[in-house]
Design a protein around this motif. Structure first.
Motif, PDB file in Angstrom:
ATOM      1  N   ASP A  88       0.818  -1.211   0.000  1.00 16.84           N
ATOM      2  CA  ASP A  88       0.000   0.000   0.000  1.00 16.84           C
ATOM      3  C   ASP A  88       0.854   1.265   0.000  1.00 16.84           C
ATOM      4  N   TYR A  89       2.115   1.157   0.420  1.00 19.71           N
ATOM      5  CA  TYR A  89       3.002   2.317   0.481  1.00 19.71           C
ATOM      6  C   TYR A  89       3.830   2.473  -0.790  1.00 19.71           C
ATOM      7  N   LEU A  90       3.704   1.544  -1.704  1.00 18.53           N
ATOM      8  CA  LEU A  90       4.531   1.541  -2.900  1.00 18.53           C
ATOM      9  C   LEU A  90       3.706   1.978  -4.093  1.00 18.53           C
ATOM     10  N   LEU A  91       4.388   2.345  -5.183  1.00 16.14           N
ATOM     11  CA  LEU A  91       3.706   3.052  -6.253  1.00 16.14           C
ATOM     12  C   LEU A  91       3.486   2.294  -7.551  1.00 16.14           C
ATOM     13  N   SER A  92       3.925   1.080  -7.649  1.00 20.31           N
ATOM     14  CA  SER A  92       3.819   0.446  -8.952  1.00 20.31           C
ATOM     15  C   SER A  92       3.439  -1.023  -8.831  1.00 20.31           C
ATOM     16  N   ARG A  93       3.078  -1.579  -9.954  1.00 19.45           N
ATOM     17  CA  ARG A  93       2.792  -3.014 -10.022  1.00 19.45           C
ATOM     18  C   ARG A  93       4.054  -3.796  -9.648  1.00 19.45           C
ATOM     19  N   LYS A  94       5.204  -3.211  -9.912  1.00 21.41           N
ATOM     20  CA  LYS A  94       6.479  -3.824  -9.570  1.00 21.41           C
ATOM     21  C   LYS A  94       6.564  -4.087  -8.067  1.00 21.41           C
ATOM     22  N   ALA A  95       5.945  -3.227  -7.279  1.00 26.56           N
ATOM     23  CA  ALA A  95       5.943  -3.404  -5.824  1.00 26.56           C
ATOM     24  C   ALA A  95       5.243  -4.696  -5.439  1.00 26.56           C
ATOM     25  N   GLU A  96       4.121  -4.960  -6.051  1.00 17.91           N
ATOM     26  CA  GLU A  96       3.393  -6.201  -5.768  1.00 17.91           C
ATOM     27  C   GLU A  96       4.233  -7.403  -6.191  1.00 17.91           C
ATOM     28  N   GLU A  97       4.972  -7.283  -7.299  1.00 12.36           N
ATOM     29  CA  GLU A  97       5.859  -8.364  -7.744  1.00 12.36           C
ATOM     30  C   GLU A  97       6.949  -8.642  -6.703  1.00 12.36           C
ATOM     31  N   ALA A  98       7.525  -7.594  -6.135  1.00 12.39           N
ATOM     32  CA  ALA A  98       8.566  -7.753  -5.117  1.00 12.39           C
ATOM     33  C   ALA A  98       7.993  -8.438  -3.882  1.00 12.39           C
ATOM     34  N   TYR A  99       6.809  -8.025  -3.489  1.00 15.16           N
ATOM     35  CA  TYR A  99       6.126  -8.590  -2.330  1.00 15.16           C
ATOM     36  C   TYR A  99       5.858 -10.088  -2.547  1.00 15.16           C
ATOM     37  N   ARG A 100       5.357 -10.415  -3.714  1.00 12.43           N
ATOM     38  CA  ARG A 100       5.088 -11.838  -4.033  1.00 12.43           C
ATOM     39  C   ARG A 100       6.374 -12.646  -4.110  1.00 12.43           C
TER      40      ARG A 100
ATOM     41  N   VAL B 192      12.760 -14.760  -0.012  1.00 13.00           N
ATOM     42  CA  VAL B 192      13.644 -13.602   0.133  1.00 13.00           C
ATOM     43  C   VAL B 192      13.611 -12.761  -1.142  1.00 13.00           C
ATOM     44  N   VAL B 193      13.833 -11.478  -0.972  1.00 13.88           N
ATOM     45  CA  VAL B 193      14.040 -10.568  -2.099  1.00 13.88           C
ATOM     46  C   VAL B 193      15.119  -9.585  -1.655  1.00 13.88           C
ATOM     47  N   ARG B 194      16.058  -9.312  -2.557  1.00 18.81           N
ATOM     48  CA  ARG B 194      17.190  -8.439  -2.209  1.00 18.81           C
ATOM     49  C   ARG B 194      17.371  -7.328  -3.232  1.00 18.81           C
ATOM     50  N   ASN B 195      17.573  -6.126  -2.709  1.00 19.50           N
ATOM     51  CA  ASN B 195      17.900  -4.944  -3.519  1.00 19.50           C
ATOM     52  C   ASN B 195      16.982  -4.744  -4.719  1.00 19.50           C
ATOM     53  N   TYR B 196      15.702  -4.835  -4.470  1.00 19.96           N
ATOM     54  CA  TYR B 196      14.687  -4.667  -5.492  1.00 19.96           C
ATOM     55  C   TYR B 196      14.331  -3.173  -5.571  1.00 19.96           C
ATOM     56  N   PRO B 197      14.575  -2.516  -6.696  1.00 20.99           N
ATOM     57  CA  PRO B 197      14.322  -1.068  -6.784  1.00 20.99           C
ATOM     58  C   PRO B 197      12.826  -0.748  -6.832  1.00 20.99           C
ATOM     59  N   LEU B 198      12.410   0.137  -5.935  1.00 21.08           N
ATOM     60  CA  LEU B 198      11.010   0.560  -5.854  1.00 21.08           C
ATOM     61  C   LEU B 198      10.951   2.038  -5.490  1.00 21.08           C
ATOM     62  N   ALA B 199       9.751   2.580  -5.452  1.00 20.94           N
ATOM     63  CA  ALA B 199       9.528   3.949  -4.983  1.00 20.94           C
ATOM     64  C   ALA B 199       8.443   3.912  -3.916  1.00 20.94           C
ATOM     65  N   ILE B 200       8.671   4.665  -2.848  1.00 22.81           N
ATOM     66  CA  ILE B 200       7.715   4.743  -1.751  1.00 22.81           C
ATOM     67  C   ILE B 200       7.116   6.140  -1.723  1.00 22.81           C
TER      68      ILE B 200
ATOM     69  N   ASP C 204      12.959   6.979  -3.882  1.00 26.65           N
ATOM     70  CA  ASP C 204      13.461   5.743  -4.487  1.00 26.65           C
ATOM     71  C   ASP C 204      14.178   4.933  -3.418  1.00 26.65           C
ATOM     72  N   VAL C 205      13.903   3.627  -3.391  1.00 30.47           N
ATOM     73  CA  VAL C 205      14.476   2.745  -2.379  1.00 30.47           C
ATOM     74  C   VAL C 205      14.908   1.426  -3.002  1.00 30.47           C
ATOM     75  N   LEU C 206      15.719   0.692  -2.249  1.00 31.67           N
ATOM     76  CA  LEU C 206      15.996  -0.705  -2.534  1.00 31.67           C
ATOM     77  C   LEU C 206      15.295  -1.504  -1.450  1.00 31.67           C
ATOM     78  N   TYR C 207      14.397  -2.388  -1.868  1.00 29.40           N
ATOM     79  CA  TYR C 207      13.567  -3.180  -0.967  1.00 29.40           C
ATOM     80  C   TYR C 207      14.215  -4.535  -0.728  1.00 29.40           C
ATOM     81  N   ASN C 208      14.254  -4.940   0.531  1.00 27.18           N
ATOM     82  CA  ASN C 208      14.770  -6.243   0.927  1.00 27.18           C
ATOM     83  C   ASN C 208      13.755  -6.866   1.878  1.00 27.18           C
ATOM     84  N   ALA C 209      13.521  -8.168   1.740  1.00 31.27           N
ATOM     85  CA  ALA C 209      12.579  -8.838   2.637  1.00 31.27           C
ATOM     86  C   ALA C 209      12.968 -10.305   2.796  1.00 31.27           C
TER      87      ALA C 209
END
Length: 93
Positions: free
Chosen positions: A13-25, A32-40, A49-54
């Motif tokens: 919900d805090y992210l701006l693109s369909r790419k965010a949902e892809e990173a979450y999935r 795990v997901v590492r250094n995935y570029p997103l925007a918050i 602009d951020v690098l998302y890790n989970a």
């Protein structure tokens, strides 16, 4: 935004693109997901602009128990990269 207000909320919900949902999935399916570029988008409307890790934590039966996620601000890094691309002198911080 303070941590107490975002704990337990739906991170995409805090992210701006369909790419965010892809990173979450990806985090949930691969664990795990590492250094995935997103925007918050901040509550103020500002975009960062951020690098998302989970990392997903599962119990011994493979049931998801929680997720640790972080987003590292890469604003300054992107500014330097743009300056390098344009052959302008890099400014001092």
């Amino acid at each position: 935004m303070c941590r107490a207000k975002i704990d337990g909320t739906h991170f995409p919900d805090y992210l701006l693109s369909r790419k965010a949902e892809e990173a979450y999935r990806q985090a949930f399916y691969e664990g795990v997901v590492r250094n995935y570029p997103l925007a918050i988008k901040h509550v103020s409307g500002r975009i960062t602009d951020v690098l998302y890790n989970a990392t997903v934590f599962k119990d011994e039966n493979g049931v998801v128990q929680g997720v640790f996620a972080s987003a590292r601000d890469i604003t300054e890094r992107k500014k330097v990269e743009e300056e390098l691309k344009s052959n302008r002198p890099i400014r001092e911080a």
